[in-house]
Scaffold this motif. Structure first.
Motif, mmCIF file in Angstrom:
data_model
loop_
_atom_site.group_PDB
_atom_site.id
_atom_site.type_symbol
_atom_site.label_atom_id
_atom_site.label_comp_id
_atom_site.label_asym_id
_atom_site.label_seq_id
_atom_site.Cartn_x
_atom_site.Cartn_y
_atom_site.Cartn_z
ATOM 1 N N TYR A 1 41.765 2.825 13.036
ATOM 2 C CA TYR A 1 42.723 2.504 14.094
ATOM 3 C C TYR A 1 42.004 1.988 15.344
ATOM 4 O O TYR A 1 42.093 2.590 16.416
ATOM 5 C CB TYR A 1 43.590 3.713 14.444
ATOM 6 N N ASN A 2 41.273 0.910 15.174
ATOM 7 C CA ASN A 2 40.530 0.352 16.290
ATOM 8 C C ASN A 2 40.929 -1.111 16.500
ATOM 9 O O ASN A 2 40.631 -1.945 15.646
ATOM 10 C CB ASN A 2 39.027 0.434 16.034
ATOM 11 N N PRO A 3 41.628 -1.429 17.570
ATOM 12 C CA PRO A 3 41.968 -0.554 18.700
ATOM 13 C C PRO A 3 43.213 0.286 18.422
ATOM 14 O O PRO A 3 43.994 -0.027 17.520
ATOM 15 C CB PRO A 3 42.265 -1.555 19.825
ATOM 16 N N LEU A 4 43.393 1.326 19.229
ATOM 17 C CA LEU A 4 44.635 2.097 19.223
ATOM 18 C C LEU A 4 45.438 1.671 20.445
ATOM 19 O O LEU A 4 44.970 1.788 21.573
ATOM 20 C CB LEU A 4 44.356 3.599 19.279
ATOM 21 N N PHE A 5 46.636 1.168 20.197
ATOM 22 C CA PHE A 5 47.511 0.683 21.266
ATOM 23 C C PHE A 5 48.706 1.631 21.356
ATOM 24 O O PHE A 5 49.490 1.743 20.411
ATOM 25 C CB PHE A 5 47.984 -0.742 20.945
ATOM 26 N N VAL A 6 48.818 2.337 22.478
ATOM 27 C CA VAL A 6 49.900 3.309 22.679
ATOM 28 C C VAL A 6 50.860 2.770 23.728
ATOM 29 O O VAL A 6 50.451 2.437 24.840
ATOM 30 C CB VAL A 6 49.347 4.672 23.158
ATOM 31 N N PHE A 7 52.138 2.637 23.360
ATOM 32 C CA PHE A 7 53.092 2.147 24.349
ATOM 33 C C PHE A 7 54.299 3.076 24.446
ATOM 34 O O PHE A 7 54.639 3.801 23.508
ATOM 35 C CB PHE A 7 53.539 0.714 24.026
ATOM 36 N N GLY A 8 54.911 3.056 25.615
ATOM 37 C CA GLY A 8 56.081 3.887 25.857
ATOM 38 C C GLY A 8 56.445 3.831 27.330
ATOM 39 O O GLY A 8 55.661 3.361 28.161
ATOM 40 N N ARG A 9 57.624 4.305 27.649
ATOM 41 C CA ARG A 9 58.084 4.277 29.028
ATOM 42 C C ARG A 9 57.279 5.243 29.889
ATOM 43 O O ARG A 9 56.539 6.085 29.395
ATOM 44 C CB ARG A 9 59.575 4.626 29.090
ATOM 45 N N VAL A 10 57.488 5.123 31.186
ATOM 46 C CA VAL A 10 56.791 5.982 32.148
ATOM 47 C C VAL A 10 57.171 7.446 31.927
ATOM 48 O O VAL A 10 58.332 7.775 31.677
ATOM 49 C CB VAL A 10 57.143 5.556 33.593
ATOM 50 N N GLY A 11 56.178 8.319 32.020
ATOM 51 C CA GLY A 11 56.434 9.753 31.993
ATOM 52 C C GLY A 11 56.607 10.375 30.626
ATOM 53 O O GLY A 11 57.118 11.491 30.516
ATOM 54 N N LEU A 12 56.175 9.694 29.567
ATOM 55 C CA LEU A 12 56.346 10.245 28.218
ATOM 56 C C LEU A 12 55.063 10.824 27.636
ATOM 57 O O LEU A 12 55.062 11.314 26.512
ATOM 58 C CB LEU A 12 56.902 9.161 27.282
ATOM 59 N N GLY A 13 53.954 10.750 28.388
ATOM 60 C CA GLY A 13 52.739 11.412 27.933
ATOM 61 C C GLY A 13 51.630 10.498 27.455
ATOM 62 O O GLY A 13 50.685 10.970 26.804
ATOM 63 N N LYS A 14 51.692 9.199 27.767
ATOM 64 C CA LYS A 14 50.642 8.278 27.313
ATOM 65 C C LYS A 14 49.280 8.668 27.885
ATOM 66 O O LYS A 14 48.287 8.742 27.156
ATOM 67 C CB LYS A 14 50.978 6.832 27.725
ATOM 68 N N THR A 15 49.249 8.915 29.194
ATOM 69 C CA THR A 15 47.978 9.254 29.835
ATOM 70 C C THR A 15 47.429 10.566 29.298
ATOM 71 O O THR A 15 46.219 10.698 29.062
ATOM 72 C CB THR A 15 48.162 9.330 31.361
ATOM 73 N N HIS A 16 48.288 11.537 29.103
ATOM 74 C CA HIS A 16 47.860 12.826 28.539
ATOM 75 C C HIS A 16 47.203 12.601 27.180
ATOM 76 O O HIS A 16 46.107 13.119 26.900
ATOM 77 C CB HIS A 16 49.074 13.745 28.396
ATOM 78 N N LEU A 17 47.843 11.808 26.342
ATOM 79 C CA LEU A 17 47.375 11.620 24.971
ATOM 80 C C LEU A 17 46.025 10.910 24.919
ATOM 81 O O LEU A 17 45.118 11.319 24.190
ATOM 82 C CB LEU A 17 48.424 10.830 24.186
ATOM 83 N N ILE A 18 45.866 9.852 25.716
ATOM 84 C CA ILE A 18 44.604 9.105 25.638
ATOM 85 C C ILE A 18 43.458 9.863 26.305
ATOM 86 O O ILE A 18 42.309 9.746 25.877
ATOM 87 C CB ILE A 18 44.752 7.695 26.247
ATOM 88 N N GLN A 19 43.765 10.655 27.343
ATOM 89 C CA GLN A 19 42.695 11.467 27.923
ATOM 90 C C GLN A 19 42.324 12.610 26.981
ATOM 91 O O GLN A 19 41.176 13.067 26.970
ATOM 92 C CB GLN A 19 43.120 12.007 29.288
ATOM 93 N N ALA A 20 43.271 13.063 26.175
ATOM 94 C CA ALA A 20 42.961 14.077 25.161
ATOM 95 C C ALA A 20 41.970 13.518 24.147
ATOM 96 O O ALA A 20 41.110 14.252 23.643
ATOM 97 C CB ALA A 20 44.235 14.540 24.461
ATOM 98 N N ILE A 21 42.082 12.220 23.860
ATOM 99 C CA ILE A 21 41.114 11.582 22.948
ATOM 100 C C ILE A 21 39.714 11.685 23.541
ATOM 101 O O ILE A 21 38.763 12.097 22.873
ATOM 102 C CB ILE A 21 41.488 10.100 22.712
ATOM 103 N N GLY A 22 39.596 11.293 24.813
ATOM 104 C CA GLY A 22 38.295 11.346 25.469
ATOM 105 C C GLY A 22 37.724 12.748 25.530
ATOM 106 O O GLY A 22 36.534 12.967 25.271
ATOM 107 N N ASN A 23 38.575 13.706 25.844
ATOM 108 C CA ASN A 23 38.111 15.096 25.938
ATOM 109 C C ASN A 23 37.692 15.652 24.582
ATOM 110 O O ASN A 23 36.722 16.420 24.488
ATOM 111 C CB ASN A 23 39.207 15.971 26.552
ATOM 112 N N ARG A 24 38.426 15.272 23.517
ATOM 113 C CA ARG A 24 38.047 15.729 22.170
ATOM 114 C C ARG A 24 36.706 15.115 21.756
ATOM 115 O O ARG A 24 35.852 15.815 21.181
ATOM 116 C CB ARG A 24 39.147 15.334 21.175
#
Length: 263
Positions: A30-53
């Motif tokens: 899955y390279n690249p991984l493209f995540v889309f969605g409206r504001v406030g649905l958790g996109k930033t949370h999810l991609i920062q979780a990738i970095g932290n993992r």
């Protein structure tokens, strides 16, 4: 921002699974991984979780998280002070590059060119690229076709507004994290009154908790209803004219064209 604190439900299950797969095997799937969605649905949370993992598994991994605004500013400063080599070294030396709100790169030709070449360098070196957007690639105006095509190489996943059960779980998770004793009926009331935005959902819980603490009252449905009433928008009468204007604004057409014989 970790996967453990991200509440998963039918509305975001695919995106969460893809993000965890990328975090466990960056650059290989899955390279690249493209995540889309409206504001406030958790996109930033999810991609920062990738970095932290990734960092938790490989402490010396080079993970770079940037908003598109930061990326654009770096390119501008690099051009202005003739330090583009430093900018390229920074972005192309990472193992995982995460760019938030990539739609804001639209219309910025120099930044798009730099991102395109950075993407190619990382992808060719089997390094992971993750981006988010509030639109699908083909819906982003003034975005070069060559960049859109690169996004199609990987996996595109979306985050939908959470359904009721997921909203209740999000409220309870936030309450547990913040040490708030939240009755079940209040969690249900908050989840039913906020339907589309996770950020607003958590904000409503914080307001209810703060009001209860400051006024020395127990958290109850009556208290939550009183607090929620102060921030709810007043309902207006829906008319045909209002619908027509909204449709025209959304599709960027004139009202007279919509009503004309060529509609």
């Amino acid at each position: 921002y970790t996967f453990e604190t991200f509440v998963t439900g039918p509305s975001n299950q695919l995106a969460a699974a893809a993000a965890q797969s990328v975090a466990d095997n960056p650059g290989s799937s899955y390279n690249p991984l493209f995540v889309f969605g409206r504001v406030g649905l958790g996109k930033t949370h999810l991609i920062q979780a990738i970095g932290n993992r990734v960092r938790s598994r490989v402490p010396d991994a080079r993970v770079l998280y940037q908003t598109t605004e930061q990326f654009v500013n770096d390119v501008i400063q690099g051009i202005r002070f003739e330090r583009m080599d430093d900018v390229r070294d920074r972005y192309r030396a990472c193992d995982v590059l995460i760019i938030d709100d990539i739609q804001f790169i639209a219309g910025k030709e120099a930044c798009q060119a730099e991102f395109f070449h950075t993407f190619n360098a990382l992808h060719g070196a089997k390094k992971q690229v993750v981006v988010t957007s509030d639109k699908l690639p083909h819906e982003i105006k003034d975005l070069e076709e060559r960049i859109k095509s690169r996004f199609q190489w990987g996996l595109i996943v979306d985050l939908q507004p959470p359904e009721l059960e997921t909203r209740v779980a999000i409220v309870n998770k936030k309450a547990d994290t913040d040490g708030i004793e939240l009755p079940d009926d209040v969690a249900m009331f908050i989840a039913q009154s906020v339907r589309s935005n996770v950020r607003e959902l958590e904000g409503c819980l914080i307001r209810v908790s703060a009001f209860a603490s400051l006024t020395h009252q127990p958290i109850s449905v009556e208290l939550a209803r009183s607090v929620r009433k102060d921030v709810l928008p007043q309902k207006s009468q829906l008319t045909c004219d209002a619908i027509v204007k909204l449709v025209c604004r959304h599709f960027d057409v004139k009202v007279q064209d919509l009503k004309s014989t060529k509609r």
